[in-house]
Design a protein around this motif. Structure first.
Motif, mmCIF file in Angstrom:
data_model
loop_
_atom_site.group_PDB
_atom_site.id
_atom_site.type_symbol
_atom_site.label_atom_id
_atom_site.label_comp_id
_atom_site.label_asym_id
_atom_site.label_seq_id
_atom_site.Cartn_x
_atom_site.Cartn_y
_atom_site.Cartn_z
ATOM 1 N N GLN A 31 -5.055 -3.816 -1.647
ATOM 2 C CA GLN A 31 -6.251 -3.419 -0.899
ATOM 3 C C GLN A 31 -7.333 -2.787 -1.771
ATOM 4 O O GLN A 31 -8.514 -2.838 -1.420
ATOM 5 C CB GLN A 31 -5.862 -2.442 0.211
ATOM 6 N N ALA A 32 -6.942 -2.183 -2.894
ATOM 7 C CA ALA A 32 -7.911 -1.418 -3.681
ATOM 8 C C ALA A 32 -8.528 -2.208 -4.831
ATOM 9 O O ALA A 32 -9.676 -1.945 -5.215
ATOM 10 C CB ALA A 32 -7.248 -0.154 -4.232
ATOM 11 N N CYS A 43 -11.760 5.483 -1.734
ATOM 12 C CA CYS A 43 -10.848 6.607 -1.494
ATOM 13 C C CYS A 43 -9.516 6.002 -1.074
ATOM 14 O O CYS A 43 -9.405 5.408 0.005
ATOM 15 C CB CYS A 43 -11.388 7.536 -0.407
ATOM 16 N N GLY A 44 -8.504 6.111 -1.934
ATOM 17 C CA GLY A 44 -7.207 5.506 -1.672
ATOM 18 C C GLY A 44 -6.144 6.542 -1.385
ATOM 19 O O GLY A 44 -5.964 7.486 -2.155
ATOM 20 N N ILE A 45 -5.453 6.383 -0.261
ATOM 21 C CA ILE A 45 -4.379 7.288 0.117
ATOM 22 C C ILE A 45 -3.076 6.497 0.126
ATOM 23 O O ILE A 45 -2.942 5.514 0.867
ATOM 24 C CB ILE A 45 -4.606 7.902 1.512
ATOM 25 N N ALA A 46 -2.141 6.900 -0.708
ATOM 26 C CA ALA A 46 -0.832 6.251 -0.753
ATOM 27 C C ALA A 46 0.150 7.233 -1.350
ATOM 28 O O ALA A 46 -0.195 8.008 -2.255
ATOM 29 C CB ALA A 46 -0.873 4.972 -1.577
ATOM 30 N N GLN A 47 1.363 7.214 -0.837
ATOM 31 C CA GLN A 47 2.364 8.160 -1.309
ATOM 32 C C GLN A 47 2.720 7.886 -2.759
ATOM 33 O O GLN A 47 2.486 6.806 -3.300
ATOM 34 C CB GLN A 47 3.616 8.089 -0.438
ATOM 35 N N THR A 48 3.274 8.890 -3.411
ATOM 36 C CA THR A 48 3.630 8.795 -4.813
ATOM 37 C C THR A 48 4.601 7.648 -5.046
ATOM 38 O O THR A 48 5.499 7.398 -4.260
ATOM 39 C CB THR A 48 4.275 10.121 -5.261
ATOM 40 N N GLY A 49 4.396 6.929 -6.146
ATOM 41 C CA GLY A 49 5.302 5.853 -6.503
ATOM 42 C C GLY A 49 4.933 4.499 -5.961
ATOM 43 O O GLY A 49 5.726 3.563 -6.033
ATOM 44 N N LYS A 52 -0.513 3.617 -7.614
ATOM 45 C CA LYS A 52 -1.927 3.977 -7.577
ATOM 46 C C LYS A 52 -2.588 3.814 -8.945
ATOM 47 O O LYS A 52 -3.762 3.449 -9.030
ATOM 48 C CB LYS A 52 -2.085 5.422 -7.079
ATOM 49 N N THR A 53 -1.839 4.092 -10.020
ATOM 50 C CA THR A 53 -2.452 4.008 -11.349
ATOM 51 C C THR A 53 -2.967 2.604 -11.634
ATOM 52 O O THR A 53 -4.104 2.415 -12.077
ATOM 53 C CB THR A 53 -1.446 4.436 -12.428
ATOM 54 N N ALA A 54 -2.145 1.600 -11.381
ATOM 55 C CA ALA A 54 -2.583 0.215 -11.610
ATOM 56 C C ALA A 54 -3.705 -0.167 -10.661
ATOM 57 O O ALA A 54 -4.543 -1.015 -11.005
ATOM 58 C CB ALA A 54 -1.406 -0.740 -11.440
ATOM 59 N N ALA A 55 -3.747 0.460 -9.487
ATOM 60 C CA ALA A 55 -4.784 0.125 -8.511
ATOM 61 C C ALA A 55 -6.174 0.446 -9.038
ATOM 62 O O ALA A 55 -7.155 -0.194 -8.652
ATOM 63 C CB ALA A 55 -4.534 0.872 -7.196
ATOM 64 N N PHE A 56 -6.297 1.435 -9.935
ATOM 65 C CA PHE A 56 -7.618 1.678 -10.530
ATOM 66 C C PHE A 56 -7.694 1.205 -11.975
ATOM 67 O O PHE A 56 -8.764 0.835 -12.452
ATOM 68 C CB PHE A 56 -8.037 3.150 -10.406
ATOM 69 N N ALA A 57 -6.580 1.173 -12.709
ATOM 70 C CA ALA A 57 -6.620 0.781 -14.116
ATOM 71 C C ALA A 57 -6.985 -0.695 -14.273
ATOM 72 O O ALA A 57 -7.792 -1.055 -15.150
ATOM 73 C CB ALA A 57 -5.282 1.072 -14.789
ATOM 74 N N VAL A 206 -15.055 2.586 0.306
ATOM 75 C CA VAL A 206 -14.013 1.817 0.987
ATOM 76 C C VAL A 206 -12.821 2.751 1.196
ATOM 77 O O VAL A 206 -12.375 3.409 0.257
ATOM 78 C CB VAL A 206 -13.587 0.605 0.142
ATOM 79 N N GLN A 207 -12.350 2.826 2.417
ATOM 80 C CA GLN A 207 -11.200 3.677 2.717
ATOM 81 C C GLN A 207 -9.935 2.817 2.719
ATOM 82 O O GLN A 207 -9.845 1.840 3.449
ATOM 83 C CB GLN A 207 -11.366 4.344 4.092
ATOM 84 N N VAL A 208 -8.971 3.203 1.894
ATOM 85 C CA VAL A 208 -7.710 2.466 1.805
ATOM 86 C C VAL A 208 -6.573 3.449 2.033
ATOM 87 O O VAL A 208 -6.404 4.397 1.266
ATOM 88 C CB VAL A 208 -7.549 1.784 0.428
ATOM 89 N N ALA A 209 -5.813 3.248 3.096
ATOM 90 C CA ALA A 209 -4.652 4.089 3.389
ATOM 91 C C ALA A 209 -3.504 3.152 3.756
ATOM 92 O O ALA A 209 -3.515 2.541 4.823
ATOM 93 C CB ALA A 209 -4.935 5.060 4.528
ATOM 94 N N VAL A 210 -2.537 3.034 2.866
ATOM 95 C CA VAL A 210 -1.475 2.060 3.098
ATOM 96 C C VAL A 210 -0.316 2.628 3.907
ATOM 97 O O VAL A 210 0.563 1.904 4.330
ATOM 98 C CB VAL A 210 -0.936 1.493 1.769
ATOM 99 N N THR A 211 -0.306 3.935 4.110
ATOM 100 C CA THR A 211 0.707 4.556 4.965
ATOM 101 C C THR A 211 0.004 5.607 5.806
ATOM 102 O O THR A 211 -1.055 6.104 5.433
ATOM 103 C CB THR A 211 1.813 5.247 4.146
ATOM 104 N N PRO A 212 0.547 5.985 6.951
ATOM 105 C CA PRO A 212 -0.031 7.085 7.700
ATOM 106 C C PRO A 212 -0.112 8.319 6.822
ATOM 107 O O PRO A 212 0.773 8.593 6.019
ATOM 108 C CB PRO A 212 0.966 7.286 8.857
ATOM 109 N N ILE A 213 -1.201 9.046 6.964
ATOM 110 C CA ILE A 213 -1.450 10.199 6.110
ATOM 111 C C ILE A 213 -0.311 11.209 6.228
ATOM 112 O O ILE A 213 0.157 11.541 7.309
ATOM 113 C CB ILE A 213 -2.789 10.858 6.482
#
Length: 494
Positions: A31-32, A43-49, A52-57, A206-213
């Motif tokens: 999504q990101a 703004c990306g919200i996703a739990q640890t693991g 996320k790093t690759a999503a911006f790198a 763009v708001q990206v939240a792959v799991t409930p906050i």
């Protein structure tokens, strides 16, 4: 199913991903990546693991490959802010791994090491700078760094950044950035202060939240065992006798508490290591290396120390102490059940911590299952536990608990473990010429390593201790967010 080849990433980036065996993006990446490639704020919200790093790198490397220009002297084109040192190392490792076939440079800076080496690395300018806020401001104040040429800002682990008191440092840094830039915020949770920060610094994001906050990892089984304080040590030792527990991460609220847990386990013959802000950099690296390679299956850590730890096959997380900040619970148990594996999180809860448990259940919107004592476990009485605790309090300090030098004071010019050693080029273990990031002859790729001197009190904008993470190459890219320990210091002391 979406593949990395569907995004139109630059061929050098796809080549690195192919060699690493990465084909299918995780939900946050799926999504990101595309809006980030298009230059949108995000703004990306996703739990640890979850990757996320690759999503911006990956989109950043793609954009830099298309817009070939030199980084400004004493400046950078991309600024990535991280709350902790080892997380910064891990992010830099990821950029190096994914961009090893691109002629780009990166470096990482953080406090506690000789600033002169970092100034020399920054003097020609770097394409990508990964930094902790405190040292970044130090470099700016010394006129060794300018942020006028920043094209992309990344704020990783934004919730942790604010938890550590970096808000004033962040505001100061953002004021120095060009108004025209791309900004990417990533966080595991979305408290109100993060939402306010995003509203302030992101433009039509763009708001990206792959799991409930604020939800916890789906594949983590969660249990709570009610036990008085004095029974926790014996209960932990009993649980760890189970040979099925391959690798366990134990969390305490305090540094001294972590040391006490390790001593208690060693008394009953269970090898364990602690990682926290009072440990030297070499001590932390040795503990993490032993935990990673299986030589030590129990690692005891504080919340701050564990930020950035991404070790494969952590089968169990034990909350020896429940965190008083409920969001920390989400981060803690995210250390297990990574890369699609299952995990078990066990929390010990005494009478005083029941309020913390209620806060956690309210935040995660789920009830944690109550588990009884193991059938063959005999808990010590409160009186017995009190006597053990009193004996522990009378125990004299042992050698090796504090780094060399007078208590609370490091030797001049040294970090925790002595003279900081030279870093080595990021991400290129073979150091072959012409490998982009990994070119050893390019001083801009050099990276300093070290730790804050023992006696130094952290300023609000400095992270009070910062930590590492690691991934294997043969699991999904989202199974972790980079390397574990980064580049270990092996240069001789002089």
């Amino acid at each position: 199913m979406t593949q990395f080849t569907d995004f139109g990433l630059a061929q050098p980036v796809l080549r690195a991903l192919e060699e690493a065996g990465y084909h299918t993006p995780t939900p946050i990446q799926a999504q990101a990546i595309r809006p980030a490639m298009e230059g949108r704020d995000l703004c990306g919200i996703a739990q640890t693991g979850t990757g996320k790093t690759a999503a911006f790198a990956l989109p950043i490397l793609h954009r830099l490959s298309l817009e070939k220009r030199h980084a400004p002297r004493r400046g950078c084109r991309v600024l990535v802010l991280s709350p902790t040192r080892e997380l910064a190392n891990q992010i830099a490792d990821s950029f190096s791994d994914y961009g090893k076939y691109l002629p780009l440079t990166n470096t990482v800076v953080f406090g506690g090491v000789t600033i002169g080496r970092q100034e020399r690395a920054l003097a020609p300018g770097v394409d990508i700078l990964v930094a902790t806020p405190g040292r970044l401001i130090d470099l700016i104040e010394r006129r060794s760094l300018t942020l006028e040429g920043v094209e992309i800002l990344v704020l990783d682990e934004a919730d942790q950044m604010l938890d550590l008191g970096f808000i004033h440092a962040l505001k100061r840094i953002v004021r120095l950035l060009p108004a025209k830039r791309q900004s990417l915020f990533f966080s595991a949770t979305m408290p109100k202060n993060i939402a306010g920060l995003a509203d302030q610094y992101l433009r039509d994001p763009v708001q990206v939240a792959v799991t409930p906050i604020a939800t916890t990892a789906e594949r983590v089984e969660q249990q709570v065992i009610f036990a008085h304080t004095g029974a926790k040590q014996a209960l932990l030792a009993h649980i760890l006798r189970d040979p099925k527990i391959e690798r366990v991460l134990v969390f305490t609220r305090t540094k001294h508490g972590a040391d006490r847990v390790v001593r208690g386990l060693e008394k009953v013959g269970t090898a364990a290591s602690a990682i926290h802000g009072n440990k030297s950099q070499p001590q932390r690296e040795r503990a993490l290396a032993a935990f990673k390679d299986g030589a030590c299956r129990v690692l005891v850590a504080t919340d701050i120390a564990a930020r950035g730890i991404d070790v494969e096959a952590v089968s169990h997380v034990v909350n020896f102490d429940l965190p008083n900040v409920p969001e920390s619970y989400v981060h803690r148990i995210g250390r297990t059940a990574r890369a699609g594996a299952d995990g078990l999180a066990i929390s010990f809860c005494n009478d005083e911590e029941r309020a913390y448990l209620r806060d956690i259940e309210r935040l995660t919107r789920q009830k944690i299952a109550v588990a009884p004592f193991p059938a063959d476990f005999v808990a010590p009485s409160r009186q017995e536990a009190a006597e053990i605790a009193q004996a522990e309090e009378r125990r004299p300090e042992t050698r090796g608990q504090r780094p060399s030098g007078r208590p609370g004071q490091a030797r001049p010019g040294q970090g925790f473990g002595g003279r900081p050693a030279q870093g080595r080029p990021s991400g290129n273990r073979s150091a072959e010429p012409g490998r982009g990031f990994g070119r050893p002859q390019d001083s801009r790729v050099q990276e300093a390593r070290g730790a804050r001197p023992q006696g130094e009190r952290p300023r609000p904008e400095h992270a009070p201790g910062e930590r590492p993470r690691q991934t294997g190459n043969n699991r999904p890219l989202g199974g972790g967010e980079g390397r574990a320990i980064g580049w270990l210091d092996r240069s001789p002391r002089s």
